[in-house]
Design a protein around this motif. Sequence first.
Motif, short mmCIF file in Angstrom:
data_model
loop_
_atom_site.label_atom_id
_atom_site.label_comp_id
_atom_site.label_asym_id
_atom_site.label_seq_id
_atom_site.Cartn_x
_atom_site.Cartn_y
_atom_site.Cartn_z
N ALA A 202 0.66 4.25 -2.71
CA ALA A 202 0.45 5.63 -2.43
C ALA A 202 1.48 6.66 -2.74
O ALA A 202 1.38 7.53 -3.18
CB ALA A 202 0.22 5.78 -0.88
N ASN B 250 -2.45 7.15 2.81
CA ASN B 250 -3.12 7.98 1.86
C ASN B 250 -2.92 9.32 2.01
O ASN B 250 -3.32 10.29 1.18
CB ASN B 250 -4.55 7.69 1.72
CG ASN B 250 -4.80 6.32 1.23
OD1 ASN B 250 -3.85 5.52 0.53
ND2 ASN B 250 -6.30 5.58 0.97
N SER B 251 -2.59 9.78 3.21
CA SER B 251 -2.51 11.24 3.56
C SER B 251 -1.15 11.65 2.79
O SER B 251 -0.76 12.81 2.90
CB SER B 251 -2.33 11.53 5.14
OG SER B 251 -1.39 11.09 5.72
N THR B 252 -0.42 10.71 2.33
CA THR B 252 1.04 11.18 1.96
C THR B 252 1.04 12.10 0.67
O THR B 252 1.65 13.03 0.73
CB THR B 252 1.77 9.76 1.41
OG1 THR B 252 1.99 8.88 2.57
CG2 THR B 252 3.02 10.28 0.95
N GLN C 239 -13.46 -2.29 -3.14
CA GLN C 239 -12.51 -1.83 -1.79
C GLN C 239 -12.93 -2.56 -0.79
O GLN C 239 -12.05 -2.84 -0.05
CB GLN C 239 -13.01 -0.31 -1.53
CG GLN C 239 -12.60 0.67 -2.61
CD GLN C 239 -13.02 2.28 -2.48
OE1 GLN C 239 -13.88 2.23 -1.85
NE2 GLN C 239 -12.38 3.12 -2.83
N HIS D 205 0.87 -1.26 0.09
CA HIS D 205 -0.01 -0.15 0.03
C HIS D 205 0.86 1.29 0.04
O HIS D 205 0.40 2.26 -0.50
CB HIS D 205 -0.97 0.00 1.23
CG HIS D 205 -2.08 0.85 0.96
ND1 HIS D 205 -3.33 0.44 0.67
CD2 HIS D 205 -2.18 2.23 1.14
CE1 HIS D 205 -4.16 1.32 0.54
NE2 HIS D 205 -3.55 2.52 0.93
N GLN E 56 -8.90 9.63 -5.94
CA GLN E 56 -9.84 8.57 -5.17
C GLN E 56 -10.49 9.09 -3.78
O GLN E 56 -11.60 9.06 -3.56
CB GLN E 56 -9.34 7.37 -4.94
CG GLN E 56 -9.79 6.36 -4.15
CD GLN E 56 -9.03 5.12 -3.79
OE1 GLN E 56 -9.02 4.18 -4.12
NE2 GLN E 56 -7.99 5.39 -2.65
N ASP E 57 -9.77 9.68 -3.19
CA ASP E 57 -10.08 10.40 -1.92
C ASP E 57 -11.37 11.53 -2.19
O ASP E 57 -12.35 11.70 -1.38
CB ASP E 57 -8.94 11.06 -0.97
CG ASP E 57 -8.21 9.84 -0.32
OD1 ASP E 57 -8.66 8.84 -0.61
OD2 ASP E 57 -7.13 10.26 0.01
N PRO F 113 0.50 9.15 -6.41
CA PRO F 113 0.04 10.28 -5.54
C PRO F 113 -1.27 10.93 -5.99
O PRO F 113 -2.25 11.10 -5.55
CB PRO F 113 1.01 11.27 -5.09
CG PRO F 113 1.89 10.93 -6.18
CD PRO F 113 2.01 9.57 -6.53
N PHE G 274 -5.16 2.96 6.14
CA PHE G 274 -5.46 3.43 4.87
C PHE G 274 -5.44 4.93 4.70
O PHE G 274 -4.82 5.76 4.07
CB PHE G 274 -6.54 3.22 4.05
CG PHE G 274 -6.78 1.75 4.01
CD1 PHE G 274 -5.58 0.88 3.82
CD2 PHE G 274 -8.01 0.88 3.84
CE1 PHE G 274 -5.73 -0.42 3.77
CE2 PHE G 274 -8.08 -0.34 3.87
CZ PHE G 274 -6.90 -1.02 3.51
N ILE H 44 -4.25 8.50 -5.77
CA ILE H 44 -4.82 8.61 -4.57
C ILE H 44 -5.54 9.87 -4.14
O ILE H 44 -6.73 9.50 -3.51
CB ILE H 44 -3.81 8.60 -3.41
CG1 ILE H 44 -3.00 7.21 -3.32
CG2 ILE H 44 -4.18 8.63 -1.96
CD1 ILE H 44 -3.75 5.96 -2.90
N ARG H 45 -5.09 11.04 -4.53
CA ARG H 45 -5.82 12.15 -4.23
C ARG H 45 -7.36 12.13 -5.08
O ARG H 45 -8.22 12.73 -4.49
CB ARG H 45 -5.26 13.47 -4.67
CG ARG H 45 -4.07 13.65 -4.08
CD ARG H 45 -3.43 14.91 -4.27
NE ARG H 45 -3.86 16.08 -4.19
CZ ARG H 45 -3.61 17.31 -4.52
NH1 ARG H 45 -2.53 17.45 -5.03
NH2 ARG H 45 -4.16 18.30 -4.39
#
Length: 210
Positions: A110, A174-176, A139, A106, A120-121, A114, A170, A117-118
């Motif tokens: 991520a 995923n905040s990365t 998911q 994961h 998706q969020d 990046p 996650f 990930i952004r």
Amino acid sequence: MTDVDRDAGPTAPSRRSQAKADRRRELLRAAARLIAERGFPGVRLEDLGSAVGISGPAVYRHFPNKDALLVELLTDISERLLAGGTAVLDRVSDPAEALGQLVDFHLDFALGEPDLIRVQDRDLHSLPDDARHRVRQTQRRYVEIWVDVLRRIDPGLDTTRARIAAHATFGLINSTPYSAVSPSVDATNGDPTRGVLRRMALAALLADSA
């Protein structure tokens, strides 16, 4: 028909197909970047065409509309995560080792994707209802891989708490894309992001174990 003609027949379509596939991948990469920067409502297909050096109408050869492009982006994310998690379970029998490899997988995703990930969020809600349902189902299957491994490590851990731990992890990883200065650089080059996140993720996942 000459030998040259026979050889040329299948080659030309193959090259055209490859060129079309390459262009489609290029469009998807550009779409991920633009949507990550502007949000889904702020991106037009004309912007996407401009980003890869083609006209706006030419984008329609690959995607019928903007919704279809977002569906492919977010479906791909969920399917790749599920495939990666499943591959970990297939090759690793020890649950503690499997958990470490799930975290590493994961993190790789991520740190390496990046923009996705952004998107998706932030833009999952922009999917059409049926596509959003499919993505959510995929998911959930990915989450259950983590839940299974956590409960194998600690059989006393109930399913609800295991899911909470997985989702929290996650969120941390995923905040990365929002917090890391240079997520593509590893610790050997002066960015401790990966090592810090890995230690924190494992500590959080195992904190509720007996």
